[in-house]
Design a protein around this motif. Structure first.
Motif, PDB file in Angstrom:
ATOM      1  N   ALA A 106     -36.384  29.177 -69.056  1.00 39.62           N
ATOM      2  CA  ALA A 106     -36.979  29.468 -67.743  1.00 39.62           C
ATOM      3  C   ALA A 106     -38.051  28.444 -67.389  1.00 39.62           C
ATOM      4  CB  ALA A 106     -37.560  30.884 -67.729  1.00 39.62           C
ATOM      5  N   VAL A 107     -38.862  28.061 -68.362  1.00 41.12           N
ATOM      6  CA  VAL A 107     -39.902  27.052 -68.115  1.00 41.12           C
ATOM      7  C   VAL A 107     -39.246  25.720 -67.754  1.00 41.12           C
ATOM      8  CG1 VAL A 107     -41.705  25.681 -69.235  1.00 41.12           C
ATOM      9  CG2 VAL A 107     -41.653  28.164 -69.542  1.00 41.12           C
ATOM     10  N   CYS A 108     -38.226  25.317 -68.503  1.00 44.12           N
ATOM     11  CA  CYS A 108     -37.546  24.054 -68.237  1.00 44.12           C
ATOM     12  C   CYS A 108     -36.866  24.061 -66.870  1.00 44.12           C
ATOM     13  CB  CYS A 108     -36.531  23.760 -69.333  1.00 44.12           C
ATOM     14  SG  CYS A 108     -37.288  23.364 -70.919  1.00 44.12           S
ATOM     15  N   GLU A 109     -36.265  25.181 -66.483  1.00 45.13           N
ATOM     16  CA  GLU A 109     -35.650  25.286 -65.159  1.00 45.13           C
ATOM     17  C   GLU A 109     -36.703  25.231 -64.062  1.00 45.13           C
ATOM     18  OE1 GLU A 109     -33.291  28.840 -65.153  1.00 45.13           O
ATOM     19  OE2 GLU A 109     -31.806  28.002 -66.525  1.00 45.13           O
ATOM     20  N   GLU A 110     -37.806  25.916 -64.251  1.00 50.29           N
ATOM     21  CA  GLU A 110     -38.864  25.961 -63.238  1.00 50.29           C
ATOM     22  C   GLU A 110     -39.416  24.567 -62.940  1.00 50.29           C
ATOM     23  OE1 GLU A 110     -41.417  27.322 -60.405  1.00 50.29           O
ATOM     24  OE2 GLU A 110     -39.836  28.480 -61.379  1.00 50.29           O
ATOM     25  N   PHE A 111     -39.549  23.742 -63.959  1.00 49.76           N
ATOM     26  CA  PHE A 111     -40.109  22.415 -63.771  1.00 49.76           C
ATOM     27  C   PHE A 111     -39.044  21.340 -63.588  1.00 49.76           C
ATOM     28  CE2 PHE A 111     -43.595  24.748 -65.776  1.00 49.76           C
ATOM     29  CZ  PHE A 111     -44.596  24.490 -64.858  1.00 49.76           C
ATOM     30  N   GLY A 112     -37.789  21.755 -63.403  1.00 47.29           N
ATOM     31  CA  GLY A 112     -36.724  20.812 -63.102  1.00 47.29           C
ATOM     32  C   GLY A 112     -36.260  19.964 -64.267  1.00 47.29           C
ATOM     33  N   ILE A 113     -36.546  20.391 -65.476  1.00 42.77           N
ATOM     34  CA  ILE A 113     -36.126  19.627 -66.651  1.00 42.77           C
ATOM     35  C   ILE A 113     -34.634  19.843 -66.910  1.00 42.77           C
ATOM     36  CG2 ILE A 113     -36.461  19.344 -69.142  1.00 42.77           C
ATOM     37  CD1 ILE A 113     -39.419  20.199 -68.593  1.00 42.77           C
ATOM     38  N   VAL A 114     -34.161  21.055 -66.708  1.00 44.09           N
ATOM     39  CA  VAL A 114     -32.731  21.368 -66.798  1.00 44.09           C
ATOM     40  C   VAL A 114     -32.348  22.178 -65.571  1.00 44.09           C
ATOM     41  CG1 VAL A 114     -32.626  21.351 -69.321  1.00 44.09           C
ATOM     42  CG2 VAL A 114     -33.088  23.482 -68.145  1.00 44.09           C
ATOM     43  N   ALA A 115     -31.073  22.105 -65.204  1.00 37.76           N
ATOM     44  CA  ALA A 115     -30.578  22.857 -64.054  1.00 37.76           C
ATOM     45  C   ALA A 115     -30.353  24.310 -64.453  1.00 37.76           C
ATOM     46  CB  ALA A 115     -29.277  22.254 -63.553  1.00 37.76           C
ATOM     47  N   SER A 116     -30.505  25.203 -63.495  1.00 37.46           N
ATOM     48  CA  SER A 116     -30.217  26.607 -63.776  1.00 37.46           C
ATOM     49  C   SER A 116     -28.723  26.776 -63.984  1.00 37.46           C
ATOM     50  CB  SER A 116     -30.689  27.487 -62.618  1.00 37.46           C
ATOM     51  OG  SER A 116     -29.900  27.230 -61.470  1.00 37.46           O
ATOM     52  N   ASP A 117     -28.339  27.822 -64.670  1.00 39.35           N
ATOM     53  CA  ASP A 117     -26.923  28.064 -64.958  1.00 39.35           C
ATOM     54  C   ASP A 117     -26.092  28.110 -63.678  1.00 39.35           C
ATOM     55  OD1 ASP A 117     -27.340  30.299 -67.810  1.00 39.35           O
ATOM     56  OD2 ASP A 117     -27.337  28.131 -67.643  1.00 39.35           O
ATOM     57  N   GLU A 118     -26.570  28.798 -62.668  1.00 41.59           N
ATOM     58  CA  GLU A 118     -25.813  28.954 -61.429  1.00 41.59           C
ATOM     59  C   GLU A 118     -25.590  27.600 -60.755  1.00 41.59           C
ATOM     60  OE1 GLU A 118     -26.464  31.018 -57.103  1.00 41.59           O
ATOM     61  OE2 GLU A 118     -27.210  32.088 -58.856  1.00 41.59           O
ATOM     62  N   GLN A 119     -26.622  26.807 -60.675  1.00 44.07           N
ATOM     63  CA  GLN A 119     -26.508  25.491 -60.051  1.00 44.07           C
ATOM     64  C   GLN A 119     -25.581  24.585 -60.860  1.00 44.07           C
ATOM     65  OE1 GLN A 119     -30.220  23.441 -59.674  1.00 44.07           O
ATOM     66  NE2 GLN A 119     -29.288  21.551 -58.957  1.00 44.07           N
ATOM     67  N   ALA A 120     -25.732  24.582 -62.162  1.00 46.77           N
ATOM     68  CA  ALA A 120     -24.888  23.754 -63.017  1.00 46.77           C
ATOM     69  C   ALA A 120     -23.439  24.185 -62.917  1.00 46.77           C
ATOM     70  CB  ALA A 120     -25.365  23.819 -64.461  1.00 46.77           C
ATOM     71  N   ALA A 121     -23.180  25.481 -62.921  1.00 47.84           N
ATOM     72  CA  ALA A 121     -21.812  25.979 -62.828  1.00 47.84           C
ATOM     73  C   ALA A 121     -21.170  25.573 -61.503  1.00 47.84           C
ATOM     74  CB  ALA A 121     -21.795  27.495 -62.985  1.00 47.84           C
ATOM     75  N   LYS A 122     -21.927  25.648 -60.426  1.00 49.64           N
ATOM     76  CA  LYS A 122     -21.405  25.269 -59.114  1.00 49.64           C
ATOM     77  C   LYS A 122     -21.073  23.775 -59.083  1.00 49.64           C
ATOM     78  CE  LYS A 122     -22.468  25.410 -54.197  1.00 49.64           C
ATOM     79  NZ  LYS A 122     -23.459  25.745 -53.181  1.00 49.64           N
ATOM     80  N   THR A 123     -21.952  22.955 -59.617  1.00 43.96           N
ATOM     81  CA  THR A 123     -21.722  21.515 -59.652  1.00 43.96           C
ATOM     82  C   THR A 123     -20.513  21.175 -60.509  1.00 43.96           C
ATOM     83  OG1 THR A 123     -24.075  21.085 -59.324  1.00 43.96           O
ATOM     84  CG2 THR A 123     -22.766  19.290 -60.251  1.00 43.96           C
ATOM     85  N   ILE A 124     -20.414  21.802 -61.661  1.00 51.28           N
ATOM     86  CA  ILE A 124     -19.282  21.557 -62.556  1.00 51.28           C
ATOM     87  C   ILE A 124     -17.983  21.955 -61.874  1.00 51.28           C
ATOM     88  CG2 ILE A 124     -18.166  22.344 -64.690  1.00 51.28           C
ATOM     89  CD1 ILE A 124     -21.054  22.456 -65.896  1.00 51.28           C
ATOM     90  N   HIS A 125     -17.958  23.114 -61.237  1.00 49.49           N
ATOM     91  CA  HIS A 125     -16.751  23.575 -60.547  1.00 49.49           C
ATOM     92  C   HIS A 125     -16.340  22.588 -59.457  1.00 49.49           C
ATOM     93  CE1 HIS A 125     -13.768  26.286 -58.929  1.00 49.49           C
ATOM     94  NE2 HIS A 125     -14.278  26.073 -57.734  1.00 49.49           N
TER      95      HIS A 125
END
Length: 143
Positions: free
Chosen positions: A46-65
């Motif tokens: 959650a900390v990494c997602e909040e600061f933009g270090i990693v993408a959230s699961d939903e965003q990553a899944a959408k991009t991958i799809h």
């Protein structure tokens, strides 16, 4: 799976505490005693997602799809063109050796890239895994 990571003065280690699986972060600060904190993996994520270090699961899944759908569409067009050039073009009367070689190389690349997600990708009409497998079979017949 690795249970300990050391990066300069920071050590991250997988541990089990009274709440289950956790991550122990320890950092040496000069000559003082090392400082440690235990965090749950979801807290760290959650900390990494909040600061933009990693993408959230939903965003990553959408991009991958989206990327899978686009690559699969590209593979379909390449396979169609390769089939047409091999079976229907006037290649017997013109020297298209270079063009066909390049097209088959593109087809091989696209098939390889799409092969990893053939079973995962879905479209409005259902799974496309069968289409990718038939493309691979078609490709095998050309060689």
């Amino acid at each position: 799976m690795q249970t300990k990571l050391t990066h300069h003065d920071l050590v991250a280690e997988e541990v089990n505490d009274e709440h289950g699986r956790a991550i122990l972060l320890t950092q040496q600060d000069g000559l003082e005693e090392p400082r440690s904190v235990i965090v749950h993996p979801w807290q760290l994520r959650a900390v990494c997602e909040e600061f933009g270090i990693v993408a959230s699961d939903e965003q990553a899944a959408k991009t991958i799809h989206t990327l899978q759908r686009r690559m699969t569409g590209l593979l379909g067009r390449i396979e169609h063109l390769a089939e047409w050039m091999t079976n229907h073009s006037d290649q017997r009367h013109a020297d298209l050796t270079y063009e066909i070689t390049q097209l088959q190389a593109l087809q091989d690349l696209a098939s390889e890239w799409c092969g990893d997600f053939a079973d995962n990708l879905r479209t409005e009409n259902g799974p496309i895994a069968g289409a990718l497998r038939s493309g691979a079979a078609h490709q095998g017949g050309q060689q």
